[in-house]
Design an enzyme around this catalytic site. Structure first.
Site, PDB file in Angstrom:
ATOM      1  CE1 TYR A 142      48.021  43.730  39.990  1.00  0.00           C
ATOM      2  CE2 TYR A 142      49.274  42.217  38.364  1.00  0.00           C
ATOM      3  CZ  TYR A 142      49.153  43.480  39.030  1.00  0.00           C
ATOM      4  OH  TYR A 142      50.087  44.663  38.176  1.00  0.00           O
ATOM      5  CG  ASP A 237      44.360  36.147  34.603  1.00  0.00           C
ATOM      6  OD1 ASP A 237      45.407  36.138  33.639  1.00  0.00           O
ATOM      7  OD2 ASP A 237      44.719  37.124  35.163  1.00  0.00           O
ATOM      8  CE  LYS A 265      53.258  36.452  34.736  1.00  0.00           C
ATOM      9  NZ  LYS A 265      53.876  37.561  35.215  1.00  0.00           N
TER      10      LYS A 265
HETATM   11  N1  HOZ Z   1      52.810  41.194  39.312  1.00  0.00           N
HETATM   12  C1  HOZ Z   1      54.296  40.779  39.179  1.00  0.00           C
HETATM   13  C2  HOZ Z   1      53.862  39.420  41.147  1.00  0.00           C
HETATM   14  N2  HOZ Z   1      52.463  38.537  40.680  1.00  0.00           N
HETATM   15  C3  HOZ Z   1      55.658  41.548  38.926  1.00  0.00           C
HETATM   16  C4  HOZ Z   1      56.008  41.890  37.847  1.00  0.00           C
HETATM   17  C5  HOZ Z   1      57.987  42.544  37.946  1.00  0.00           C
HETATM   18  O1  HOZ Z   1      58.109  42.519  39.146  1.00  0.00           O
HETATM   19  O2  HOZ Z   1      58.433  41.871  37.087  1.00  0.00           O
END
Ligand code: HOZ
Length: 423
Positions: A142, A237, A265
């Site tokens: 992802y 990534d 992050k």
């Molecule tokens: N895309 C995030 C998990 N891999 C979740 C992001 C969120 O819900 O804050």
């Protein structure tokens, strides 16, 4: 009805599924999400005052624990001077210099506000630099919610069994070639068929959005060699792995230099900061130096950058990663032992402060193997842990995170809870 349920009902009337990002809706595990009131160190408290040992850590950023005093102070001091200027600040240079000093592959860096923006920008840069359109990504990885990257993606896409998004034009999705993670032969074959067409390979060097899947020996090295041979841009990534698995991110751990890197992050310490960086000759294609457009009013926001700098200062301390790794390994070993005692089919793995829990006999090495994990068993475990005050990601397809604030007592309490949850 408890306050979490009441808030959830209220939220669903006005926010799609009651949430601002899909996985946190608890759809795959069932029940109401916990509405968080506050966090401190390794703990969260929900709207009913219940305390949880937190292994989500805002999906990675909270590596020094929630509301670390140094980070909060940095944000407060910055806030007192103004919230946003839409103009350059010295702090941004400091963060860019720090990132380039930490990662030998970064010669220049541009800050964005989210990981999605960083990956979209990296991709556009790779296309602008090579003059090619096609992209290779891997099944279950992802890279945020940009159109080109929402094809057979992980995270919420996997959680809800809808790995490609509606609303992405077929012409755009058609430029994305999706291959199995850890399958170097498939990548080599694709290059043979289209030697001059592929602008970039984008990869999570440790996949963290289909649970955690580590690269097999030689996989990342092989990608590097193929990208060199076919003059394709290799994008790591590291939004999730950046400053989470090693002081020099996954690229330092595996000793591989990508052409472009995306970060997010941890580098924002819980505030919206992300980055795209890499080789000077590619980065110089970004506007206004070059023809590839990329922009953002809040990019390099001073509060967010202050939080990131304060966080990276703590993360950069000697022994930070040694201790984080030890704590995470202790958690994983304890959970494995508890599962064994209960006779539950379970495996687990960790890298630095990131971990994966699998209701499967062996640690998965591919999307297919992840999909074979027992999701129903995970869901039961998740709720039994939550009831006992342990907050895990509400999906069998997400990685978990330990912070520097997790104490030996937290780890021991988590393992005690797991003994019961495995029953
Ligand atoms: N895309 C995030 C998990 N891999 C979740 C992001 C969120 O819900 O804050």
């Amino acid at each position: 009805m408890g306050r979490n349920e009441t808030l959830f009902e209220r939220a669903q009337k006005i926010i799609p599924a009651g949430v601002n990002s899909p996985v946190r809706a608890f759809r795959s595990v069932g029940g109401a999400p916990r509405f968080i009131e506050r966090g401190a160190g390794s703990y969260l408290w929900d709207s009913e005052g219940k305390r949880y040992i937190d292994y989500v850590g805002s999906w990675g950023p909270a590596i020094v624990g929630h509301a670390h005093p140094d980070v909060v102070r940095a944000v407060q001091e910055s806030a007192a001077k103004g919230l946003s200027f839409g103009a350059p600040t010295e702090l941004e240079i400091e963060l860019a210099e720090l990132l380039c000093a930490c990662l030998p592959s970064l010669e220049m860096v541009r800050l964005t506000s989210s990981g999605t923006e960083a990956t979209m920008s990296a991709l556009r840069l790779a296309r602008g630099f090579t003059g090619r359109d096609k992209l290779i990504k891997f099944e279950g990885c992802y890279h945020g919610h940009g159109d080109s990257l929402l094809v057979k993606a992980g995270s919420g896409m996997l959680t809800f069994g809808q790995p490609s998004s509606a609303g992405v034009p077929a012409t755009i999705a058609g430029e994305t070639l999706v291959l199995p993670y850890n399958d170097l032969d498939a990548v080599a074959d694709t290059f043979k068929k289209a030697p001059d067409a592929i602008a970039a390979i984008i990869v999570e060097p440790i996949a963290g959005n289909m649970n955690m899947v580590q690269p097999k020996a030689g996989f990342l090295e092989g990608l590097r060699a193929l990208c060199d041979r076919y003059e394709t841009v290799l994008i790591f990534d590291e939004v999730m792995t950046g400053f989470r698995v090693h002081p020099q991110c996954a690229q330092g751990l595996f000793n591989i230099k990508p052409d472009l890197t995306t970060l997010g992050k941890v580098i924002g310490g819980g505030m919206p900061v992300a980055a795209v960086g890499g080789k000077r000759e590619i980065m110089e294609k970004i506007a206004p130096l070059g023809p590839v457009y990329q922009a953002g009013t809040l990019s390099g926001n001073p509060l967010a950058v202050a939080a990131g700098l304060a966080t990276l200062k703590i993360v950069g301390a000697p022994d930070f990663f040694a201790r984080l790794t030890t704590q995470t390994e202790a958690l994983v070993a304890g959970l494995q032992q508890a599962a064994k005692e209960a006779g539950v089919i379970f495996s687990a793995a960790s890298v630095g402060g990131m971990f994966g829990l699998y209701f499967a006999p062996q640690v998965p090495a591919s999307y297919q193997e992840v999909m074979a994990c027992n999701v129903e068993r995970f869901n039961r475990f998740f709720h039994a842990m939550l009831d006992q005050g342990v907050n895990l990601a509400p999906s069998a397809f997400e990685a978990g995170f330990v912070s520097a604030a997790h104490s030996d007592e937290d780890i021991a309490a988590t393992i005690t809870a797991a003994r019961k949850a495995f029953q």
